[in-house]
Design a protein around this motif. Sequence first.
Motif, short mmCIF file in Angstrom:
data_model
loop_
_atom_site.label_atom_id
_atom_site.label_comp_id
_atom_site.label_asym_id
_atom_site.label_seq_id
_atom_site.Cartn_x
_atom_site.Cartn_y
_atom_site.Cartn_z
N UNK A 101 -11.17 -0.51 -0.52
CA UNK A 101 -10.20 -1.54 -0.14
C UNK A 101 -10.88 -2.90 0.00
N UNK A 102 -10.36 -3.88 -0.73
CA UNK A 102 -10.96 -5.21 -0.75
C UNK A 102 -10.94 -5.87 0.63
N UNK A 109 -7.73 7.57 6.87
CA UNK A 109 -7.35 8.95 7.14
C UNK A 109 -6.80 9.12 8.56
N UNK A 110 -7.41 8.43 9.52
CA UNK A 110 -6.93 8.49 10.90
C UNK A 110 -5.51 7.94 10.98
N UNK A 111 -5.28 6.78 10.37
CA UNK A 111 -3.93 6.18 10.39
C UNK A 111 -2.92 7.10 9.72
N UNK A 112 -3.30 7.68 8.59
CA UNK A 112 -2.39 8.58 7.86
C UNK A 112 -2.04 9.80 8.70
N UNK A 115 -12.42 4.59 4.52
CA UNK A 115 -11.71 5.83 4.20
C UNK A 115 -11.42 6.65 5.45
N UNK A 116 -12.38 6.70 6.36
CA UNK A 116 -12.18 7.45 7.61
C UNK A 116 -11.05 6.85 8.43
#
Length: 124
Positions: free
Chosen positions: A89-90, A107-110, A103-104
């Motif tokens: 992600x820019x 993943x937490x938000x998702x 990425x971590x």
Amino acid sequence: MALDVRRGHDAAHAASRFIDGVIPVGEAWNRAISSGVAAANPYRAIPAGQVNLWGDDAYHGSVYGYYLEALTIFGSVTGGDPRSLGAGDAIAREIGIDAHTAAALQGIAAKQLASKKILEAALP
């Protein structure tokens, strides 16, 4: 504290037809801490491999905390999966968050948004 704030927001939501929902930012922070992505105590040394969600004043968010907040809001408002932004992600890169951490946090938000949907589906 995040759950206390959430209860207040839920009460406001229940009392007002103008509030459409509550975005679970505090719960996303709690999830980041409980999963070991983020440090639990901003007043202690941050363990290796974890990030500090709090800024230097230990009151406001750090770039990690605000990035997680933005991811949670993004997913809630758009209905999109925060992981769709990808590790590269820019915006994360621009504010100094490495790909692994981006990425971590995505993943937490998702996961938090998915658990919110499961909870809402169970409500009458």
